[in-house]
Design a protein around this motif. Sequence first.
Motif, PDB file in Angstrom:
ATOM      1  N   GLU A 134       0.849  -1.191   0.000  1.00 37.63           N
ATOM      2  CA  GLU A 134       0.000   0.000   0.000  1.00 37.63           C
ATOM      3  C   GLU A 134       0.887   1.243   0.000  1.00 37.63           C
ATOM      4  O   GLU A 134       1.747   1.409   0.858  1.00 37.63           O
ATOM      5  CB  GLU A 134      -0.920  -0.005   1.220  1.00 37.63           C
ATOM      6  CG  GLU A 134      -1.880  -1.202   1.253  1.00 37.63           C
ATOM      7  CD  GLU A 134      -2.667  -1.272   2.550  1.00 37.63           C
ATOM      8  OE1 GLU A 134      -2.392  -0.446   3.447  1.00 37.63           O
ATOM      9  OE2 GLU A 134      -3.530  -2.162   2.663  1.00 37.63           O
ATOM     10  N   ASN A 135       0.659   2.101  -0.971  1.00 38.12           N
ATOM     11  CA  ASN A 135       1.418   3.355  -1.082  1.00 38.12           C
ATOM     12  C   ASN A 135       2.921   3.136  -0.975  1.00 38.12           C
ATOM     13  O   ASN A 135       3.636   3.900  -0.324  1.00 38.12           O
ATOM     14  CB  ASN A 135       0.954   4.346  -0.004  1.00 38.12           C
ATOM     15  CG  ASN A 135      -0.397   4.946  -0.330  1.00 38.12           C
ATOM     16  OD1 ASN A 135      -1.286   4.246  -0.826  1.00 38.12           O
ATOM     17  ND2 ASN A 135      -0.569   6.220  -0.047  1.00 38.12           N
ATOM     18  N   ARG A 136       3.388   2.095  -1.612  1.00 33.32           N
ATOM     19  CA  ARG A 136       4.830   1.843  -1.655  1.00 33.32           C
ATOM     20  C   ARG A 136       5.157   1.098  -2.939  1.00 33.32           C
ATOM     21  O   ARG A 136       4.310   0.422  -3.531  1.00 33.32           O
ATOM     22  CB  ARG A 136       5.311   1.071  -0.431  1.00 33.32           C
ATOM     23  CG  ARG A 136       4.819  -0.324  -0.336  1.00 33.32           C
ATOM     24  CD  ARG A 136       5.088  -1.038   0.992  1.00 33.32           C
ATOM     25  NE  ARG A 136       6.248  -0.638   1.718  1.00 33.32           N
ATOM     26  CZ  ARG A 136       6.932  -1.474   2.514  1.00 33.32           C
ATOM     27  NH1 ARG A 136       6.580  -2.747   2.635  1.00 33.32           N
ATOM     28  NH2 ARG A 136       7.980  -1.054   3.182  1.00 33.32           N
ATOM     29  N   ARG A 180       4.785  -2.683  -7.735  1.00 35.35           N
ATOM     30  CA  ARG A 180       3.984  -2.903  -6.540  1.00 35.35           C
ATOM     31  C   ARG A 180       3.273  -4.239  -6.688  1.00 35.35           C
ATOM     32  O   ARG A 180       2.857  -4.605  -7.791  1.00 35.35           O
ATOM     33  CB  ARG A 180       2.963  -1.766  -6.400  1.00 35.35           C
ATOM     34  CG  ARG A 180       1.959  -1.916  -5.268  1.00 35.35           C
ATOM     35  CD  ARG A 180       1.039  -0.693  -5.212  1.00 35.35           C
ATOM     36  NE  ARG A 180       0.108  -0.625  -6.341  1.00 35.35           N
ATOM     37  CZ  ARG A 180      -0.393   0.505  -6.835  1.00 35.35           C
ATOM     38  NH1 ARG A 180      -0.037   1.673  -6.337  1.00 35.35           N
ATOM     39  NH2 ARG A 180      -1.242   0.476  -7.845  1.00 35.35           N
ATOM     40  N   ARG A 229      -2.123  10.191  -8.333  1.00 37.20           N
ATOM     41  CA  ARG A 229      -2.432  10.240  -6.911  1.00 37.20           C
ATOM     42  C   ARG A 229      -1.437  11.142  -6.189  1.00 37.20           C
ATOM     43  O   ARG A 229      -0.232  10.928  -6.277  1.00 37.20           O
ATOM     44  CB  ARG A 229      -2.408   8.838  -6.298  1.00 37.20           C
ATOM     45  CG  ARG A 229      -3.529   7.941  -6.807  1.00 37.20           C
ATOM     46  CD  ARG A 229      -3.336   6.495  -6.365  1.00 37.20           C
ATOM     47  NE  ARG A 229      -3.273   6.366  -4.908  1.00 37.20           N
ATOM     48  CZ  ARG A 229      -2.980   5.216  -4.288  1.00 37.20           C
ATOM     49  NH1 ARG A 229      -2.717   4.127  -4.994  1.00 37.20           N
ATOM     50  NH2 ARG A 229      -2.940   5.165  -2.972  1.00 37.20           N
ATOM     51  N   ASP A 232       1.574  10.490  -0.069  1.00 36.92           N
ATOM     52  CA  ASP A 232       2.896   9.946   0.193  1.00 36.92           C
ATOM     53  C   ASP A 232       3.030   8.517  -0.311  1.00 36.92           C
ATOM     54  O   ASP A 232       2.150   7.676  -0.069  1.00 36.92           O
ATOM     55  CB  ASP A 232       3.209   9.995   1.691  1.00 36.92           C
ATOM     56  CG  ASP A 232       3.547  11.401   2.174  1.00 36.92           C
ATOM     57  OD1 ASP A 232       3.762  12.276   1.320  1.00 36.92           O
ATOM     58  OD2 ASP A 232       3.591  11.604   3.402  1.00 36.92           O
ATOM     59  N   PHE A 233       4.135   8.253  -1.012  1.00 38.88           N
ATOM     60  CA  PHE A 233       4.479   6.904  -1.456  1.00 38.88           C
ATOM     61  C   PHE A 233       5.907   6.597  -1.014  1.00 38.88           C
ATOM     62  O   PHE A 233       6.816   7.404  -1.216  1.00 38.88           O
ATOM     63  CB  PHE A 233       4.386   6.784  -2.982  1.00 38.88           C
ATOM     64  CG  PHE A 233       3.031   6.388  -3.486  1.00 38.88           C
ATOM     65  CD1 PHE A 233       2.770   5.077  -3.860  1.00 38.88           C
ATOM     66  CD2 PHE A 233       2.021   7.318  -3.577  1.00 38.88           C
ATOM     67  CE1 PHE A 233       1.533   4.717  -4.329  1.00 38.88           C
ATOM     68  CE2 PHE A 233       0.769   6.969  -4.043  1.00 38.88           C
ATOM     69  CZ  PHE A 233       0.512   5.654  -4.422  1.00 38.88           C
ATOM     70  N   GLU A 234       6.100   5.422  -0.435  1.00 39.37           N
ATOM     71  CA  GLU A 234       7.438   4.986  -0.050  1.00 39.37           C
ATOM     72  C   GLU A 234       8.076   4.236  -1.218  1.00 39.37           C
ATOM     73  O   GLU A 234       7.433   3.384  -1.847  1.00 39.37           O
ATOM     74  CB  GLU A 234       7.381   4.076   1.165  1.00 39.37           C
ATOM     75  CG  GLU A 234       8.763   3.608   1.636  1.00 39.37           C
ATOM     76  CD  GLU A 234       8.697   2.601   2.772  1.00 39.37           C
ATOM     77  OE1 GLU A 234       9.683   2.506   3.518  1.00 39.37           O
ATOM     78  OE2 GLU A 234       7.660   1.916   2.899  1.00 39.37           O
ATOM     79  N   THR A 247      10.758   8.718   0.469  1.00 31.33           N
ATOM     80  CA  THR A 247       9.327   8.986   0.300  1.00 31.33           C
ATOM     81  C   THR A 247       9.145  10.116  -0.700  1.00 31.33           C
ATOM     82  O   THR A 247       9.872  11.120  -0.678  1.00 31.33           O
ATOM     83  CB  THR A 247       8.682   9.375   1.645  1.00 31.33           C
ATOM     84  OG1 THR A 247       8.847   8.302   2.580  1.00 31.33           O
ATOM     85  CG2 THR A 247       7.190   9.645   1.472  1.00 31.33           C
ATOM     86  N   TRP A 250       3.724  11.492  -4.429  1.00 30.46           N
ATOM     87  CA  TRP A 250       2.806  11.109  -5.506  1.00 30.46           C
ATOM     88  C   TRP A 250       3.092   9.667  -5.896  1.00 30.46           C
ATOM     89  O   TRP A 250       4.109   9.074  -5.512  1.00 30.46           O
ATOM     90  CB  TRP A 250       2.992  12.026  -6.717  1.00 30.46           C
ATOM     91  CG  TRP A 250       4.425  12.123  -7.152  1.00 30.46           C
ATOM     92  CD1 TRP A 250       5.082  11.307  -8.020  1.00 30.46           C
ATOM     93  CD2 TRP A 250       5.397  13.061  -6.672  1.00 30.46           C
ATOM     94  NE1 TRP A 250       6.398  11.670  -8.135  1.00 30.46           N
ATOM     95  CE2 TRP A 250       6.624  12.740  -7.327  1.00 30.46           C
ATOM     96  CE3 TRP A 250       5.350  14.133  -5.781  1.00 30.46           C
ATOM     97  CZ2 TRP A 250       7.783  13.473  -7.092  1.00 30.46           C
ATOM     98  CZ3 TRP A 250       6.508  14.854  -5.560  1.00 30.46           C
ATOM     99  CH2 TRP A 250       7.708  14.528  -6.214  1.00 30.46           C
ATOM    100  N   SER A 251       2.200   9.106  -6.671  1.00 32.65           N
ATOM    101  CA  SER A 251       2.396   7.736  -7.125  1.00 32.65           C
ATOM    102  C   SER A 251       3.536   7.676  -8.137  1.00 32.65           C
ATOM    103  O   SER A 251       3.599   8.497  -9.064  1.00 32.65           O
ATOM    104  CB  SER A 251       1.126   7.189  -7.776  1.00 32.65           C
ATOM    105  OG  SER A 251       1.395   5.940  -8.402  1.00 32.65           O
TER     106      SER A 251
END
Length: 425
Positions: A134-136, A180, A229, A232-234, A247, A250-251
């Motif tokens: 998720e978000n990474r 991902r 998106r 925050d994205f890691e 980090t 954005w996507s």
Amino acid sequence: MDYQTGFLNHFATEAVEGALPEGRNSPQRPAFGLYAEQFSSSAFTAPRAENRRSWLYRMRPTTEHGAFTPYAGAARFVAADASHTTPNRLRWDPLPMPAGEVDFVDGMVTYGGNGGPSEGGIGIHLYAASKSMENRAFQNSDGEMLIAPQQGTLLVTTELGRMDVPPGHICVIPKGMRFRVELTDGPARGYVCENYGAPFRLPDLGPIGANGLANPRDFEAPVAWFEDREEDFEIVQKFNGSMWTTTIGWSPFDVVGWHGNSVPCRYDLAKFNTIGTVSYDHPDPSIFTVLTSPSDTPGMANCDFVIFPPRWMVGEDTFRPPWFHRNVMSEFMGLIHGEYDAKEGGGFEPGGASLHNQFNGHGPDVDSTAKAMAVDLKPHKIDNTLAFMFESRAIIQTTDFAMNGGLLQGDYDACWSGFPKARLP
């Protein structure tokens, strides 16, 4: 989900009409204010047949991020070393599903490998995951990744698009590409080969001729897909054997269009065109090679990915299971489903693994041998099975987890115990 077919084709695809330039790779002002970025997984001056690169047209360049810092997780995604390596034949029980919420990156554990990012070789990992990333995103700057699910379908989102990868399929992610992994039908488990050497390619067919083994048309590359998106994205990166993180806001999956031949792909192993004998002798396992990473020594692969799928056995006056063998190559095996025909007595379970390092004898167990020597040789279909092998020219060093993590079977040698002595006249 839509795909483009072919292996190492030069594809062109756009998620928004007009995103790709006409006639130029990197125009002064790409459409819609996009940024042109080249993704190269070979050197610029590599021969044309070996050159792999794609042009990406994205909403932001990948240069915009802060410094990477050491990643606190993934303690089991490590390098192997000689201190845990023995000449013994090894076999492991399946990797259990995690008790808590663990995604693909944190659920990966290293069993062995050889070489490294600077000298070639492979890393061998298994994964067990209970939740989606998720978000990474994950970026492996050390090696290309071949992922073989054993349980649970993966939705693999890459910078170039998305792929569904159920058990019985594989996917290959180019070195350095962000991706991902989401779980679409519950917990997931499987195998990963991290290739530090030459990128995987289709093996030459030689006397087999034009048709056979894996057909280029059956490999599928994604079409352009992006997400816009702002959150925050890691980014987790494997670099020089260590894990790092940063980090962004954005996507990273913001590529609106792309063209080129450095691409992720998937392949349905059921489409493999198996070749076998119709007269006598069990053929060499090299005829089951799906993909190969060649080395600087002809015929000695950095890594071969070999499968043992359903097939007919019809050889006359022939011992049909794999013969007893000592091999210059090292062999790591996994089982997707069913039963492997040289180990019918149990112990080698779907999700499990075995390792036979170079020049250490292996082959069918006592029961499989006795059965094969006594059976009436009629045409026989080996069905409802799918095993595979990562084969490498170098010793596969094992990790502390592989040797002391509680999954190593202590009685593997016993399957070869009790062969009756030959009776001479």
